[in-house]
Design an enzyme around this catalytic site. Structure first.
Site, PDB file in Angstrom:
ATOM      1  N   CYS A 194       5.536   9.947  -0.371  1.00 27.22           N
ATOM      2  CA  CYS A 194       4.233   9.413   0.057  1.00 27.22           C
ATOM      3  C   CYS A 194       3.072  10.205  -0.538  1.00 27.22           C
ATOM      4  O   CYS A 194       1.963  10.178  -0.016  1.00 27.22           O
ATOM      5  CB  CYS A 194       4.140   9.366   1.583  1.00 27.22           C
ATOM      6  SG  CYS A 194       5.433   8.376   2.359  1.00 27.22           S
ATOM      7  N   GLY A 227       0.828  -1.190   0.000  1.00 28.79           N
ATOM      8  CA  GLY A 227       0.000   0.000   0.000  1.00 28.79           C
ATOM      9  C   GLY A 227       0.870   1.250   0.000  1.00 28.79           C
ATOM     10  O   GLY A 227       2.089   1.191   0.122  1.00 28.79           O
ATOM     11  N   GLY A 228       0.225   2.391  -0.151  1.00 31.31           N
ATOM     12  CA  GLY A 228       0.954   3.663  -0.081  1.00 31.31           C
ATOM     13  C   GLY A 228       1.414   4.162  -1.434  1.00 31.31           C
ATOM     14  O   GLY A 228       1.212   3.536  -2.467  1.00 31.31           O
ATOM     15  N   ASP A 229       2.071   5.310  -1.407  1.00 29.61           N
ATOM     16  CA  ASP A 229       2.524   5.986  -2.621  1.00 29.61           C
ATOM     17  C   ASP A 229       4.024   5.738  -2.801  1.00 29.61           C
ATOM     18  O   ASP A 229       4.509   4.636  -2.556  1.00 29.61           O
ATOM     19  CB  ASP A 229       2.194   7.481  -2.539  1.00 29.61           C
ATOM     20  CG  ASP A 229       2.034   8.135  -3.904  1.00 29.61           C
ATOM     21  OD1 ASP A 229       3.048   8.294  -4.607  1.00 29.61           O
ATOM     22  OD2 ASP A 229       0.897   8.485  -4.266  1.00 29.61           O
ATOM     23  N   ALA A 261      10.318   2.248   6.686  1.00 29.58           N
ATOM     24  CA  ALA A 261      11.636   2.808   6.370  1.00 29.58           C
ATOM     25  C   ALA A 261      11.881   3.965   7.330  1.00 29.58           C
ATOM     26  O   ALA A 261      11.198   4.986   7.275  1.00 29.58           O
ATOM     27  CB  ALA A 261      11.686   3.284   4.925  1.00 29.58           C
TER      28      ALA A 261
END
Length: 231
Positions: A191, A89-91, A175
């Site tokens: 993000c 998931g996420g950008d 991270a």
């Protein structure tokens, strides 16, 4: 009773190789759960906490926008960086030396089946680790990850998170910027957030840290919060 979890440190490893290793462990765990369900058995599923660092790389999650990478192929090559579209998931985010990348591959049936609680617990481990060094971190409402000054215009992110979860087995993770080269974040919209800064422990404290020492503190807090027995 604390759940046994194998700790592995891959040190500096190519991102694609680490992704391949994660997928192999993840697939084996999901297959074992499927076997248990099919055969009505209760074979114990393994759990892993993996730390590593990567050479310079940008990764784009399933919901991310490719335009949030601000470099073309030639510029990526000049930066000695690679780029992957991946299944978390996420950008978009950056990984590189001086960053603790964590890949918990856990069967949440062994802990708790709540993905939001899982993310909040990982965030809390990072927050407690930073507190060990006198840094007050917290959460930014509406966003995943760990931030400093999240309640004002100086908000800056120090730990990004993006996970995949299938049949309550997790992969990918977080991270955490310890001594990371923050210039690499200038080549993306981190993000997908274009109006907030990114920081590191080195920037906040004014000196480079012993990454191994920070790893030990982070391991301690993760194991305590999840009731893990690391081996």
């Amino acid at each position: 009773m604390n759940k046994k979890v194998e700790f592995i440190d891959w040190d500096l490893v190519d991102y694609q190789e680490a992704w391949r290793r994660q997928e192999a462990i993840f697939d084996q765990t999901v297959a074992l759960k499927t076997q248990n369900r099919t055969n009505n058995t209760q074979l114990e599923t393994p759990n892993y906490l993996i730390f590593c660092e990567h050479p310079h790389v940008y990764t784009l999650g399933k919901s991310g926008k490719p335009e949030n990478l601000l470099l073309d192929d030639a510029a990526l090559l000049a930066k000695e960086a690679t780029y992957y579209k991946i299944n978390r998931g996420g950008d978009i985010t950056y990984h590189g030396p001086g960053q603790i990348v964590g890949y918990p591959i856990l069967d949440l049936d062994n802990f708790f089946t709540d993905i939001h609680l899982y993310l909040r617990t990982l965030e809390e481990a990072v927050i407690l680790t930073m507190a060990d060094y006198g840094l007050l971190a917290g959460r930014y409402p509406g966003f995943t990850g760990v931030w400093l000054d999240a309640d004002n215009e100086r908000a800056r992110k120090i730990c990004a998170m993006g996970v995949r979860c299938s049949r309550w087995v997790t992969m990918h993770g977080f991270a955490f910027n310890v001594n990371a080269d923050l210039d690499y974040f200038k080549n993306i919209v981190p993000c997908g957030i274009d109006d907030k800064d990114v920081t590191s422990m080195q920037r906040e404290l004014g000196y480079a840290l012993d990454v191994g020492e920070v790893k030990d503190r982070l391991k301690y807090h993760i194991s305590t919060l999840f009731n893990m027995e690391l081996f």
